[in-house]
Design a protein around this motif. Sequence first.
Motif, PDB file in Angstrom:
ATOM      1  N   ASP A 160     -18.196  43.714 -37.776  1.00  0.00           N
ATOM      2  CA  ASP A 160     -19.614  43.793 -38.127  1.00  0.00           C
ATOM      3  C   ASP A 160     -19.959  45.206 -38.593  1.00  0.00           C
ATOM      4  O   ASP A 160     -19.500  46.191 -37.998  1.00  0.00           O
ATOM      5  N   GLU A 515     -12.118  40.447 -33.255  1.00  0.00           N
ATOM      6  CA  GLU A 515     -13.574  40.490 -33.380  1.00  0.00           C
ATOM      7  C   GLU A 515     -14.048  41.878 -32.965  1.00  0.00           C
ATOM      8  O   GLU A 515     -13.687  42.372 -31.887  1.00  0.00           O
ATOM      9  N   THR A 517     -17.541  44.534 -32.956  1.00  0.00           N
ATOM     10  CA  THR A 517     -18.980  44.658 -33.177  1.00  0.00           C
ATOM     11  C   THR A 517     -19.523  45.808 -32.330  1.00  0.00           C
ATOM     12  O   THR A 517     -18.842  46.313 -31.431  1.00  0.00           O
ATOM     13  N   GLU A 520     -24.303  45.003 -28.131  1.00  0.00           N
ATOM     14  CA  GLU A 520     -25.576  44.275 -28.195  1.00  0.00           C
ATOM     15  C   GLU A 520     -25.957  43.853 -29.599  1.00  0.00           C
ATOM     16  O   GLU A 520     -27.083  43.406 -29.831  1.00  0.00           O
ATOM     17  N   ARG A 522     -24.210  41.458 -31.312  1.00  0.00           N
ATOM     18  CA  ARG A 522     -24.081  40.010 -31.197  1.00  0.00           C
ATOM     19  C   ARG A 522     -24.607  39.587 -29.827  1.00  0.00           C
ATOM     20  O   ARG A 522     -24.324  40.242 -28.823  1.00  0.00           O
ATOM     21  N   THR A 523     -25.337  38.515 -29.772  1.00  0.00           N
ATOM     22  CA  THR A 523     -25.871  38.043 -28.495  1.00  0.00           C
ATOM     23  C   THR A 523     -25.627  36.555 -28.332  1.00  0.00           C
ATOM     24  O   THR A 523     -25.523  35.810 -29.311  1.00  0.00           O
ATOM     25  N   THR A 524     -25.524  36.139 -27.093  1.00  0.00           N
ATOM     26  CA  THR A 524     -25.390  34.724 -26.724  1.00  0.00           C
ATOM     27  C   THR A 524     -26.319  34.449 -25.560  1.00  0.00           C
ATOM     28  O   THR A 524     -26.353  35.215 -24.587  1.00  0.00           O
ATOM     29  N   PRO A 686     -18.480  32.838 -22.458  1.00  0.00           N
ATOM     30  CA  PRO A 686     -18.989  33.279 -23.763  1.00  0.00           C
ATOM     31  C   PRO A 686     -18.082  34.374 -24.316  1.00  0.00           C
ATOM     32  O   PRO A 686     -17.391  35.059 -23.560  1.00  0.00           O
ATOM     33  N   THR A 689     -17.382  39.811 -26.759  1.00  0.00           N
ATOM     34  CA  THR A 689     -18.021  40.726 -27.705  1.00  0.00           C
ATOM     35  C   THR A 689     -19.526  40.496 -27.784  1.00  0.00           C
ATOM     36  O   THR A 689     -20.245  41.319 -28.354  1.00  0.00           O
ATOM     37  N   ASP A 690     -19.995  39.384 -27.214  1.00  0.00           N
ATOM     38  CA  ASP A 690     -21.416  39.064 -27.276  1.00  0.00           C
ATOM     39  C   ASP A 690     -22.128  39.569 -26.027  1.00  0.00           C
ATOM     40  O   ASP A 690     -21.630  39.405 -24.897  1.00  0.00           O
ATOM     41  N   GLN A 704     -24.240  43.563 -21.788  1.00  0.00           N
ATOM     42  CA  GLN A 704     -22.953  43.629 -22.471  1.00  0.00           C
ATOM     43  C   GLN A 704     -21.820  43.600 -21.448  1.00  0.00           C
ATOM     44  O   GLN A 704     -21.766  44.435 -20.541  1.00  0.00           O
TER      45      GLN A 704
END
Length: 743
Positions: A160, A515, A517, A520, A522-524, A686, A689-690, A704
């Motif tokens: 990202d 992956e 990033t 924070e 990416r979020t889930t 999850p 990385t999210d 995180q």
Amino acid sequence: MTGFTYGGRAGATYGGEDGGTYGIDGRIDQLSSTRVPASGWYVEIDHPSGATHTPSILDDGAQVVPRVNGLPRIRIPVSKSTKWQADAFELAPVRVWLDGERQPAEVLLDVEQRPGRTVLVTRGGEQLRERVETEFESKPVHVAAEELIASETDYAAHVDVPVTTETEDVVQDVDTDADWAAVTQSVDLSTRPLEIVDGQLQQQQSCFVSEAEDADRKDSGADDSDQYSRGFIEQIRQSTHYLEWDFTPEYTIPSEAVGVQLLEVNDSDVHACDIILDVGGAEYTLFSFSGGEGVQRGWFDAASDSRSSSPYDGPDLPAGETVTLIVRGTTSSGTEYGIDVVALADMRYEYTWDTEVHEPGGFLDGPELYPVEPTRLDRATTVQSVTGGELTTAFDHVDGEQSVGITNDGDDALVTASNSETVTADFDSRTGSIQAELTLSRRPLDQNAQSATPRYGYEGQSVSSLTLTGYFDDMPLVLNRSFDARLVDVLRELAERLGDFVFAFELDDDGGHVEWTRREQRTTTVDASLADFELVTTRDPIERAIVYGSNQTVRREQITADHGTPVSLQHKRLSEGTVDVYNPDTQETYEQGEDYTISHRDGTITALADGDLVDDATYRVDYEFQTRGEYILSDVDPADANTEVKDITGLTTDRACGQAAMRIVETGKEPRHEVTATWPPDADLPPVTDALIVEEFPIDVPIQTRQVEGAPEEIVTTGGSRRPVEDVITEINERFSSLSRRV
């Protein structure tokens, strides 16, 4: 990519029982989709013989344990057997599926024997364990990570682009002697035609010109003609004739740059004579005419011209000391040696070596007395990434070849504006510093002619103030760093010490991928019922930060003595034992306690009435001070503020310390929430990385994940909101230690 070595054994491809082949990167070639069941766990382990083993997996306890900024593990309980401990299965290629989907496993790492079962532990991301040797001069951290993954592995890089925040700030604000001294520490002013006087940076004379007839001492002949400068020349006609001109450089001219120029006149029978430079009482003969030679009208550099039999090999010409150019007759050979104009010049600079007078009996346009002098000031190192900037100055004029410039990457990124006091730039790439360039110039050949040689270039230039503003964003950079380590360790250092990133290895039927990033980004959203969440909130916000950097040196700061009254220096926090007060004319040094007192904390000098410092007289001070900066939230009283005090020794200016203090406060002003989550052993976690947004939680900030621990009965993840302040300080230290390595 094939042929890597794992555990001392080459990882070549192996044949499968169904005729398919399995690459070391975990890809499956020509494998029928019916080979893998659509539900449940399925494992294949390759034996060096070519056989593929499919162990029986027990119904409970298999779990995927991802690693934040590391390599994932999978724990697989199988029927109890000792065969998996055979040497042949050490780091054997493994493929694992759950419900028909490929899982991040590539090799068999460990075998655990437990009551009633054997637990196979796999590891993924094997190519990330390869050693890499690489270096970066200046590059965004996420770009460096992506390039490494692409160049060193077969894995895909899903990286990202970080979301950044833009700011601007003044990094250099110069209008006093001390300010100019602070931004020219890397410039050797003692050997450059520049000086700091009365709050200005101004040019000094680099070429000293004299009409031949204005010799300080002479016994010679003379001639006149309208073709000569001012209509006259001097001539050596006898062995007793001589001409001497005195010149006093204002700065030290390096010996290799010394030019001794004579404008000769046409003569077919030159009288025998020597051309000599006297430096400190020692005579250096530069050229000798034996008599009878012919010369044409033109300039001759006796110090280095190809005609010169003995180029100047003496010492540097020291500032403030007179040197003498001598032309001295030797024998009676020849008729005369005529000289129109002479010059002592610093030949690092260009001049107009004119030979024709502007009108009969007139003057020459050059050589100019002052140079065109580009000067790159000290770099301003910054806490954030430099994307652009603006330079505003105040010159006494902007004529000639005057210009201003700014750069964040040396000559490659230099943006200039000619005959201007301002310049603005948006740079093509980010770096960790910004730098101003000033080109001081004599006036051009068509302005302000005087009735003397030279007609032009007899005025220098000065600049009285400078304000350098940087445009920044918070894009993390890797600066001037080299690495020699496993790729996963390099990526971890990039992620954790040089930025605020997270990465994880994943695997599917198309192959492995990393992956990557920013925290924070990416979020889930997860339901609070999926795990047992424990929340601990630390409400100790940082409202004010004070940052101390390294000691810096100040030279020749001017003060005016005022008996009994403290006189403030430019800086406070003076380092003990570093203060020297002296007379700049006589170099006499004064004694602390006898002639003056010091307040190291306040940065003041108090002249004592019974000492040797004369009231109202000016003196110079050399000293060291500790850099310091602070930042406080606008609505907080300093007396009541919760204050964090930190030492970051890589910071070299008060402004950099202030920038660091601001980052500490902006990071630490919010409460920090620490969350421990206990998940069922077979939970589908999850992505690590999210950042997690937990529904029905008493906080609405992302959490995180920082660590994942697997055990037979549970999986425990820990994480927190916002970045720890300690990580910010580590990143700043890394950035400035990297910048200090760049000279």
